[in-house]
Design a protein around this motif. Structure first.
Motif, PDB file in Angstrom:
ATOM      1  N   TRP A 297      24.898  60.864  21.674  1.00  0.00           N
ATOM      2  CA  TRP A 297      23.563  61.105  21.141  1.00  0.00           C
ATOM      3  C   TRP A 297      22.508  61.389  22.200  1.00  0.00           C
ATOM      4  CZ3 TRP A 297      20.009  57.651  22.915  1.00  0.00           C
ATOM      5  CH2 TRP A 297      20.485  56.422  23.354  1.00  0.00           C
TER       6      TRP A 297
ATOM      7  N   GLU B 185      21.666  65.134  22.518  1.00  0.00           N
ATOM      8  CA  GLU B 185      20.902  65.592  21.361  1.00  0.00           C
ATOM      9  C   GLU B 185      19.455  65.110  21.414  1.00  0.00           C
ATOM     10  OE1 GLU B 185      21.779  64.609  16.949  1.00  0.00           O
ATOM     11  OE2 GLU B 185      23.206  66.141  17.609  1.00  0.00           O
TER      12      GLU B 185
ATOM     13  N   PHE C 138      16.028  67.262  21.597  1.00  0.00           N
ATOM     14  CA  PHE C 138      14.895  67.120  20.672  1.00  0.00           C
ATOM     15  C   PHE C 138      13.595  66.862  21.433  1.00  0.00           C
ATOM     16  CE2 PHE C 138      17.749  65.438  17.018  1.00  0.00           C
ATOM     17  CZ  PHE C 138      18.062  66.734  16.652  1.00  0.00           C
TER      18      PHE C 138
ATOM     19  N   LEU D 128      13.491  73.905   6.106  1.00  0.00           N
ATOM     20  CA  LEU D 128      14.274  72.767   6.608  1.00  0.00           C
ATOM     21  C   LEU D 128      14.220  71.579   5.646  1.00  0.00           C
ATOM     22  CD1 LEU D 128      13.521  72.671  10.439  1.00  0.00           C
ATOM     23  CD2 LEU D 128      15.673  73.257   9.326  1.00  0.00           C
TER      24      LEU D 128
ATOM     25  N   THR E   9      19.238  70.187   7.450  1.00  0.00           N
ATOM     26  CA  THR E   9      20.309  70.292   8.424  1.00  0.00           C
ATOM     27  C   THR E   9      20.333  68.974   9.175  1.00  0.00           C
ATOM     28  OG1 THR E   9      19.814  72.641   8.667  1.00  0.00           O
ATOM     29  CG2 THR E   9      21.187  71.636  10.358  1.00  0.00           C
ATOM     30  N   ILE E  10      21.458  68.311   9.130  1.00  0.00           N
ATOM     31  CA  ILE E  10      21.587  67.008   9.772  1.00  0.00           C
ATOM     32  C   ILE E  10      22.186  67.193  11.163  1.00  0.00           C
ATOM     33  CG2 ILE E  10      22.600  64.698   9.567  1.00  0.00           C
ATOM     34  CD1 ILE E  10      20.531  65.442   7.379  1.00  0.00           C
ATOM     35  N   SER E  11      21.561  66.557  12.137  1.00  0.00           N
ATOM     36  CA  SER E  11      22.077  66.656  13.503  1.00  0.00           C
ATOM     37  C   SER E  11      23.400  65.898  13.587  1.00  0.00           C
ATOM     38  CB  SER E  11      21.059  66.101  14.500  1.00  0.00           C
ATOM     39  OG  SER E  11      20.886  64.726  14.306  1.00  0.00           O
TER      40      SER E  11
ATOM     41  N   SER F 223      17.635  64.411  10.046  1.00  0.00           N
ATOM     42  CA  SER F 223      17.276  65.760   9.636  1.00  0.00           C
ATOM     43  C   SER F 223      16.562  66.461  10.789  1.00  0.00           C
ATOM     44  CB  SER F 223      16.355  65.701   8.419  1.00  0.00           C
ATOM     45  OG  SER F 223      15.857  66.990   8.122  1.00  0.00           O
ATOM     46  N   ARG F 224      16.914  67.700  11.016  1.00  0.00           N
ATOM     47  CA  ARG F 224      16.267  68.482  12.071  1.00  0.00           C
ATOM     48  C   ARG F 224      14.812  68.774  11.730  1.00  0.00           C
ATOM     49  NH1 ARG F 224      18.750  70.518  16.207  1.00  0.00           N
ATOM     50  NH2 ARG F 224      17.357  72.305  16.296  1.00  0.00           N
TER      51      ARG F 224
ATOM     52  N   TRP G  59      12.406  66.666  11.274  1.00  0.00           N
ATOM     53  CA  TRP G  59      11.485  65.801  12.022  1.00  0.00           C
ATOM     54  C   TRP G  59      11.234  66.276  13.445  1.00  0.00           C
ATOM     55  CZ3 TRP G  59       8.726  63.576   8.697  1.00  0.00           C
ATOM     56  CH2 TRP G  59       9.265  63.197   7.468  1.00  0.00           C
ATOM     57  N   PRO G  60      12.249  66.569  14.242  1.00  0.00           N
ATOM     58  CA  PRO G  60      11.941  67.072  15.587  1.00  0.00           C
ATOM     59  C   PRO G  60      11.259  68.447  15.572  1.00  0.00           C
ATOM     60  CG  PRO G  60      14.281  66.519  15.406  1.00  0.00           C
ATOM     61  CD  PRO G  60      13.668  66.316  14.070  1.00  0.00           C
ATOM     62  N   GLU G  61      11.550  69.253  14.558  1.00  0.00           N
ATOM     63  CA  GLU G  61      11.000  70.605  14.495  1.00  0.00           C
ATOM     64  C   GLU G  61       9.534  70.625  14.065  1.00  0.00           C
ATOM     65  OE1 GLU G  61      12.621  73.326  15.463  1.00  0.00           O
ATOM     66  OE2 GLU G  61      14.562  72.378  15.766  1.00  0.00           O
TER      67      GLU G  61
END
Length: 166
Positions: free
Chosen positions: A46, A49, A53, A116, A121-123, A129-130, A132-134
């Protein structure tokens, strides 16, 4: 502690705080990954990843800081060699284009986030979920827009001396 002092501190250091936190996260993730691989012979999945992020957060907050401090790309040497009226025109035109670009990115960033949200899309490693970082896309461009407007408000309030923010 006085709330006004806290708000003034956050207003003057907001971008630096987020950018530095993101850089610390990246550094800790990379260091822990190197130590775990080369000292303990296993990888922490992790960390890569999370560093990925945190990277856009550091970059976009740095860009917002650049807008606030007027550090973004601008060739003031050439602009200052022009007559004052031409300087105003070039600076205003550049800022107007920047303002429009920020609005464009906020609009399409929201569209992207809606997509999204509807199709999550789950990391793979962190299982989040992507979305939140996006969110940094909309947050950063809104912050850049706010800082650009803030520069002009301050410039008008200070009696329109010199070029805005320069």
């Amino acid at each position: 502690m006085n709330i006004k002092k806290v708000l003034n501190f956050l207003e003057s250091k907001f971008e630096e705080i987020f950018a530095c936190v993101a850089l610390v996260i990246i550094s800790l993730c990379v260091i822990s990954q190197v130590i775990s691989r080369y000292v303990f012979n296993f990888g922490i999945t992790w960390t890569e990843e999370l560093a990925g992020f945190a990277m856009p957060w550091a970059i976009y907050m740095g860009a917002a800081l650049g807008v606030r401090e007027r550090f973004h790309i601008r060739i003031l040497v050439g602009v200052r060699s022009l007559p004052m009226f031409a300087q105003y025109i070039i600076i205003f035109l550049g800022d107007l284009i920047w303002l429009a670009f920020n609005i464009f990115m906020i609009k399409y960033g929201i569209d992207y986030l809606e997509l999204l949200w509807e199709r999550p899309t789950i990391s793979p490693s962190m299982s989040i979920s992507r979305f939140w970082p996006e969110t940094i896309i909309v947050i950063a461009y809104a912050l850049m827009l706010f800082r650009l407007v803030q520069i002009y408000v301050k410039w008008f309030r200070d009696g329109r001396k010199g070029l805005p923010g320069c």
